[in-house]
Design a protein around this motif. Structure first.
Motif, PDB file in Angstrom:
ATOM      1  N   LYS A  76       0.822  -1.223   0.000  1.00  0.00           N
ATOM      2  CA  LYS A  76       0.000   0.000   0.000  1.00  0.00           C
ATOM      3  C   LYS A  76       0.848   1.262   0.000  1.00  0.00           C
ATOM      4  CE  LYS A  76      -4.005  -2.165   2.180  1.00  0.00           C
ATOM      5  NZ  LYS A  76      -5.020  -2.077   3.243  1.00  0.00           N
ATOM      6  N   LYS A  77       1.894   1.229  -0.813  1.00  0.00           N
ATOM      7  CA  LYS A  77       2.713   2.429  -0.983  1.00  0.00           C
ATOM      8  C   LYS A  77       2.126   3.282  -2.104  1.00  0.00           C
ATOM      9  CE  LYS A  77       7.097   0.576   0.722  1.00  0.00           C
ATOM     10  NZ  LYS A  77       7.327   1.591   1.772  1.00  0.00           N
ATOM     11  N   THR A  78       2.144   4.569  -1.902  1.00  0.00           N
ATOM     12  CA  THR A  78       1.642   5.500  -2.907  1.00  0.00           C
ATOM     13  C   THR A  78       2.720   5.744  -3.958  1.00  0.00           C
ATOM     14  OG1 THR A  78       0.138   6.554  -1.351  1.00  0.00           O
ATOM     15  CG2 THR A  78       0.772   7.842  -3.265  1.00  0.00           C
ATOM     16  N   VAL A  79       2.308   5.816  -5.223  1.00  0.00           N
ATOM     17  CA  VAL A  79       3.254   5.998  -6.329  1.00  0.00           C
ATOM     18  C   VAL A  79       3.046   7.372  -6.960  1.00  0.00           C
ATOM     19  CG1 VAL A  79       4.031   5.127  -8.566  1.00  0.00           C
ATOM     20  CG2 VAL A  79       3.329   3.518  -6.767  1.00  0.00           C
ATOM     21  N   LEU A  80       4.127   8.145  -7.012  1.00  0.00           N
ATOM     22  CA  LEU A  80       4.157   9.441  -7.706  1.00  0.00           C
ATOM     23  C   LEU A  80       4.942   9.249  -8.988  1.00  0.00           C
ATOM     24  CD1 LEU A  80       3.963  12.579  -7.949  1.00  0.00           C
ATOM     25  CD2 LEU A  80       6.005  12.692  -6.484  1.00  0.00           C
ATOM     26  N   LEU A  81       4.304   9.464 -10.132  1.00  0.00           N
ATOM     27  CA  LEU A  81       4.957   9.306 -11.437  1.00  0.00           C
ATOM     28  C   LEU A  81       5.165  10.677 -12.071  1.00  0.00           C
ATOM     29  CD1 LEU A  81       5.981   7.649 -13.875  1.00  0.00           C
ATOM     30  CD2 LEU A  81       3.602   7.469 -14.640  1.00  0.00           C
ATOM     31  N   PRO A 179       0.120   4.460 -10.629  1.00  0.00           N
ATOM     32  CA  PRO A 179       0.362   5.612  -9.752  1.00  0.00           C
ATOM     33  C   PRO A 179      -0.954   6.245  -9.286  1.00  0.00           C
ATOM     34  CG  PRO A 179       0.701   6.226 -12.035  1.00  0.00           C
ATOM     35  CD  PRO A 179       0.518   4.738 -12.025  1.00  0.00           C
ATOM     36  N   GLN A 180      -0.882   6.902  -8.152  1.00  0.00           N
ATOM     37  CA  GLN A 180      -2.026   7.672  -7.660  1.00  0.00           C
ATOM     38  C   GLN A 180      -1.943   9.132  -8.111  1.00  0.00           C
ATOM     39  OE1 GLN A 180      -0.282   5.539  -5.665  1.00  0.00           O
ATOM     40  NE2 GLN A 180      -1.847   3.969  -5.448  1.00  0.00           N
ATOM     41  N   ILE A 181      -0.705   9.629  -8.278  1.00  0.00           N
ATOM     42  CA  ILE A 181      -0.476  11.008  -8.707  1.00  0.00           C
ATOM     43  C   ILE A 181       0.453  10.980  -9.917  1.00  0.00           C
ATOM     44  CG2 ILE A 181       0.337  13.308  -8.050  1.00  0.00           C
ATOM     45  CD1 ILE A 181      -1.998  12.474  -6.353  1.00  0.00           C
ATOM     46  N   ILE A 306      -4.170   9.311   0.098  1.00  0.00           N
ATOM     47  CA  ILE A 306      -4.146   9.282  -1.365  1.00  0.00           C
ATOM     48  C   ILE A 306      -4.327   7.857  -1.879  1.00  0.00           C
ATOM     49  CG2 ILE A 306      -2.665   9.663  -3.378  1.00  0.00           C
ATOM     50  CD1 ILE A 306      -1.443  12.047  -1.813  1.00  0.00           C
ATOM     51  N   PHE A 307      -3.641   6.923  -1.240  1.00  0.00           N
ATOM     52  CA  PHE A 307      -3.781   5.510  -1.632  1.00  0.00           C
ATOM     53  C   PHE A 307      -5.226   5.055  -1.433  1.00  0.00           C
ATOM     54  CE2 PHE A 307      -3.826   0.970  -0.967  1.00  0.00           C
ATOM     55  CZ  PHE A 307      -2.926   0.485  -1.912  1.00  0.00           C
TER      56      PHE A 307
END
Length: 570
Positions: A76-81, A179-181, A306-307
């Motif tokens: 459950k790590k948030t991904v910023l691309l 990604p979330q963002i 965000i996740f």
């Protein structure tokens, strides 16, 4: 917030050259390889291919060295691309990302709960096509890449049609890392004003409500606040309705052909930061660096929220029934915003002798201007139970699979009761746009039919998180549907016809034996004066209302399953 660590780590080509030049593709990849060699928290991966013959690189920064996207999702790590160089003549993000990656690694500042993914240069082809003249209005750098790629495509118009290998590779990255963002760095054109940085978020009204609420109430205000404190106040992208910003601006509605519009189909919050072309290159890079750092700070702070928001949005969309296909600006709802501009005036053109626009930088102002940024659905549609796609339409199938759309195949030949669309009308551009004669203003007629399908034809149930991608590509009336991008133009041609002198006798027999058809013809003649005077049109009318007329002409090949049916599926 922290300060750059360039003093004890390797400098980028941008820094080495007095902040007047942007890194080449080779320099950027070489630089990232050196970071990866030095820091185990960084890994440089490759995906797919590009039209230039090189794979697309992805730098992944992970504090605990988790580089498997499935494991990232499980934890459950948030991904910023961050995507750079979609337009290589707008290169600030290329250099800012290199410095950001170095400083995060060198300063041991990688966030705990966020995976940062960076595409060094997306349009590799265009980055090799360097000059100092293709962006005539831009203030530096000394040389830069070209907007078009190797096929002369604008890659920020290619996210649905996917004419480039670049687009397929980036879609692979997005659907693999989820990604979330998403941040896609750019440089603006247009009016002159005081701001170095403007911002285009995903249009709030077309984004899922859970995501839109966070974007509007938290994320955007916090980005504005952080940038203001660092000396770079921001303003929405200056999309003027008149010649100058004082006339007011409108929010940008990004359809799925654009990177952030495509991202929204997957419930990803997207941004296009646009630095101002007339500000010096070093200021533009610095503003981009500080904005990217602001994203890292806010996303780390709100990582869990965000996740969870994306998970909620995915669950909602899987059950969502009604989907907007087009959007229209509400011109009655207006906001007032403070705007820092320059006085505009007219003076005589040295070229034409006529009046020309100019901005007087010796006369800065702060004024209240109007902003229209409320969009409402135009055409909407209720989803079917499933779409049925004959296997012959292989590009459609390939793109759906690329976007992780779940599909099943028929195990045997079968007839299925479906709702079919017949294309009744549409408009087509008079000139090519990005290699296509784009359709618009599509009108359809829905018909219930029993159609024959075959082993290997595809069933797409509309019960999945990627429903928006499914609906907005397969419904022909959607702005960036596969139909509008000419995927199905062959259905618009008749493959069989008739010789009039022979069919005259056949048509006469049809009218004798079918009073209903005779009545239909007479009614048409009574209601249409021109038709009544046109013998060829009347013969064609009989033909098209008979069994001789091909049933597939203008029939959209993707059917809608509206009633549950027992299907033999693989």
């Amino acid at each position: 917030m922290f300060f750059p660590y360039a003093g004890f780590s390797q400098k980028t080509p941008y820094e080495q050259r007095n902040k007047t030049e942007t890194a080449t593709y080779t320099e950027a990849i070489t630089y990232y390889k050196s970071l990866v060699k030095k820091y185990p928290q960084a890994k440089l991966l490759t995906y797919g291919n590009t039209d230039f013959g090189q794979p697309l690189h992805l730098l992944v920064l992970s504090k605990d060295q988790v580089f498997d996207p499935a494991e990232v999702l499980r934890k459950k790590k948030t991904v910023l691309l961050i995507n750079n160089g979609i337009h290589p003549g707008e290169p600030e993000g290329i250099d800012a990302s290199m410095m950001l990656a170095r400083d995060l690694l060198a300063g041991n500042k990688l966030p705990e709960d966020v995976i940062i993914c960076v595409i060094p240069i997306y349009n590799i082809d265009g980055s090799f096509n360097r000059s100092s003249t293709s962006r005539a209005n831009q203030n530096g750098p000394l040389a830069y890449g070209f907007r078009g790629n190797g096929k002369n495509l604008d890659l920020n118009r290619d996210f649905i049609k996917t004419d480039s290998k670049n687009s397929a590779a980036l879609q692979l990255i997005i659907n693999t890392w989820q990604p979330q963002i998403f941040v896609d760095t750019h440089t603006s054109n247009g009016a002159d004003y005081q701001y170095v940085m403007t911002l285009i978020p995903t249009q709030k009204d077309k984004l899922n409500a859970t995501l839109s609420g966070y974007l509007t109430n938290t994320l955007v205000p916090d980005l504005y606040s952080k940038m203001e404190k660092q000396g770079y106040p921001m303003i929405p992208y200056v999309n003027s309705i008149g010649e100058t910003p004082e006339s007011g601006i409108t929010g940008f509605i990004e359809s799925p052909r654009y990177s952030t519009g495509y991202a929204a189909l997957h419930n990803i919050i997207g941004f296009m930061p646009e630095t101002h072309m007339l500000k010096s290159f070093d200021l533009r890079v610095d503003a981009t660096y500080k904005l990217l750092q602001s994203y890292v700070d806010v996303v780390q702070r709100d990582a869990k929220l965000i996740f969870d928001n994306k998970q909620k949005a995915d669950a909602f969309v899987a059950k969502q029934d009604e989907f907007p296909l087009t959007w229209q600006l509400n011109k009655n709802e207006v906001n007032e915003i403070s705007f820092k501009g320059f006085e505009a005036g007219k003076k005589t053109s040295g070229v034409s002798g006529f009046d020309r626009l100019f901005y007087d930088r010796s006369k800065p102002y702060t004024k209240t201007i109007q902003e229209w940024n409320k969009y409402e659905p135009g055409i909407s549609v209720h989803k079917p139970i499933a779409y049925i796609i004959p296997k012959a339409w292989d590009k459609v199938i390939t793109l759906l699979k690329l976007n992780h759309v779940k599909m099943q195949e028929l195990k045997s030949d079968t007839k299925i009761e479906v709702e079919s669309y017949y294309i009744e009308d549409f408009k087509t551009g008079a000139k090519p746009y990005e290699g296509h004669y784009l359709h618009s203003a599509v009108k359809v007629n829905s018909v219930k039919q029993s159609l024959q399908y075959y082993t290997g034809d595809f069933i797409v149930f509309v019960n999945q998180p990627d429903n928006r991608y499914v609906v907005e590509t397969l419904e022909p009336q959607a702005t960036d549907s596969f139909f509008n991008w000419n995927f199905f133009d062959s259905i618009l041609d008749m493959k069989e016809h008739y010789s009039a002198y022979i069919f005259e006798d056949t048509a006469n027999e049809l009218l004798k034996n079918n009073p209903g058809l005779r009545s239909k013809l007479e009614a048409k003649k009574s209601s249409d004066v021109d038709f009544a005077k046109n013998g060829a049109a009347q013969l064609d009318f009989v033909y098209k209302n008979s069994d001789y007329y091909e049933k597939t002409h203008n029939r959209y090949p993707v059917a809608r399953l509206m009633v549950s049916a027992k299907l033999d599926l693989k």
